[in-house]
Design a protein around this motif. Structure first.
Motif, PDB file in Angstrom:
ATOM      1  N   UNK A 217       2.051  10.684  -4.585  1.00 22.20           N
ATOM      2  CA  UNK A 217       1.516  10.892  -6.135  1.00 22.20           C
ATOM      3  C   UNK A 217       1.274   9.530  -6.558  1.00 22.20           C
ATOM      4  N   UNK A 218       0.291   9.474  -7.051  1.00 19.01           N
ATOM      5  CA  UNK A 218      -0.189   8.070  -7.617  1.00 19.01           C
ATOM      6  C   UNK A 218      -0.625   8.703  -9.110  1.00 19.01           C
ATOM      7  N   UNK A 219      -0.845   7.555  -9.933  1.00 24.34           N
ATOM      8  CA  UNK A 219      -1.547   7.874 -11.490  1.00 24.34           C
ATOM      9  C   UNK A 219      -2.971   8.292 -10.875  1.00 24.34           C
ATOM     10  N   UNK A 220      -3.540   7.786  -9.914  1.00 29.01           N
ATOM     11  CA  UNK A 220      -5.065   8.265  -9.522  1.00 29.01           C
ATOM     12  C   UNK A 220      -5.029   9.760  -9.050  1.00 29.01           C
ATOM     13  N   UNK A 221      -4.008  10.134  -8.309  1.00 32.18           N
ATOM     14  CA  UNK A 221      -3.937  11.597  -8.055  1.00 32.18           C
ATOM     15  C   UNK A 221      -3.794  12.583  -9.102  1.00 32.18           C
TER      16      UNK A 221
END
Length: 325
Positions: A217-221
């Motif tokens: 989970x990343x900000x991009x995802x």
């Protein structure tokens, strides 16, 4: 011109790619090609791919600079020569009759897309995932995807190459989560013919690849999911749109990639509805935490409450399991 092109997006897959390719080469169906698209791997994946190409002329290898899974899938579609295409992930594998069964169903029904079931392999158990649509009408299948009743993966769907060409459908650039769902939904918005095959021909491995983007989970995802939501917002029902926004909100919270204020401003239009639907429930700690954070509690306290709630859920589940024995 082969009947089927199997596209495998390869990135740092040296530990498991052999199992995938071996299962594809071991098909009862003969008329197919395998496109191994090496997306700038830093391990020995490229060498392994080249070795397969040397030994079997059904295998074609393409090496390119790293561009992400969406770019790699699109590259494979552009190189594919088959009448039909299907994708396979390098950490998964297929049944020996996979291509034969799918192609026979496509021929019998004259389908543009054939959907099959699959096995979902977790550490504790393997689950049979039935993927039967509510109806075979493309609009109905589209809403099954929006609602999450069936998966939007590309690896359990045999799709005519002409669907991409005739309707100018491409994988979205710089989007590496839900990119497969994006393409499936784009195709189903067209007047295509869908068929369903009630067989688990694909084995989805949730164990092998610990670095999978689906798990991270990343900000991009979060932004990738938001891209999908905005693109298809007008096609979804109010309930489907809410569910997709709520799922993205939960992912952002779980990954701790946004501040409390950023979370509240992600989809402010659903905040009150979300709070009303997800009251403090020990069975759903993420609901408790998200409700609190949307009510402006300090985010550090919310993360602590979430961890505590999770701990008790795990404890109660272990106790329940012991009592059942």
């Amino acid at each position: 011109m082969p009947k089927i092109s199997v596209i495998v997006a390869v990135y740092n897959a040296e530990k498991y790619i052999r199992r995938c390719v071996d299962s594809l080469l071991n098909q009862t169906f003969a008329d197919f090609e395998i496109l191994l698209i090496n997306d700038g791997s830093k391990d020995k994946s490229g060498e392994i791919c080249d070795d397969y190409a040397k030994k079997d002329n059904r295998v074609k290898v393409f090496h390119k600079e790293n561009g992400g899974v969406s770019h790699t899938r699109q590259y494979g579609i552009e190189k594919a020569l088959g009448e039909y295409t299907i994708h396979a992930d390098p950490d998964d594998y297929v049944e020996s009759t996979c291509l034969e069964d799918l192609y026979k169903e496509a021929e019998k029904t004259d389908a543009d897309m054939v959907i099959c079931d699959f096995d979902n392999q977790e550490r504790l158990a393997t689950t049979y995932m039935k993927q039967e649509p509510t109806s075979l009408q493309p609009d109905s299948v589209l809403h099954d995807l929006f609602a999450g009743r069936i998966w939007g993966a590309m690896w359990n769907k045999l799709i005519k190459k002409s669907c991409y060409d005739n309707y100018n459908i491409k994988f979205p650039e710089n989007v590496n989560l839900w990119e497969d769902l994006f393409v499936c939904c784009s195709i189903l918005k067209q007047n295509i013919k869908v068929a369903y095959l009630p067989k688990a021909l694909y084995h989805y491995d949730n164990i092998m690849n610990e670095g999978s983007l689906v798990r991270k989970i990343s900000l991009k995802s979060v932004y990738w999911q938001d891209y999908f939501i905005k693109h298809f917002a007008e096609d979804m029902t109010k309930e489907e749109l809410y569910a997709k926004k709520a799922l993205t909100l939960q992912r952002a919270f779980a990954g701790k990639v946004m501040s409390a204020n950023e979370l509240r401003n992600l989809y402010p239009e659903i905040n009150n509805e979300y709070i009303a639907k997800h009251k403090c429930d020990i069975k759903h700690p993420e609901s408790l935490a998200c409700s609190l954070i949307l009510r402006s509690y300090p985010e550090k306290m919310v993360y602590l409450l979430n961890d505590v709630a999770n701990y008790f859920v795990i404890w109660f589940r272990k106790l329940r399991t012991k009592l059942k024995k």
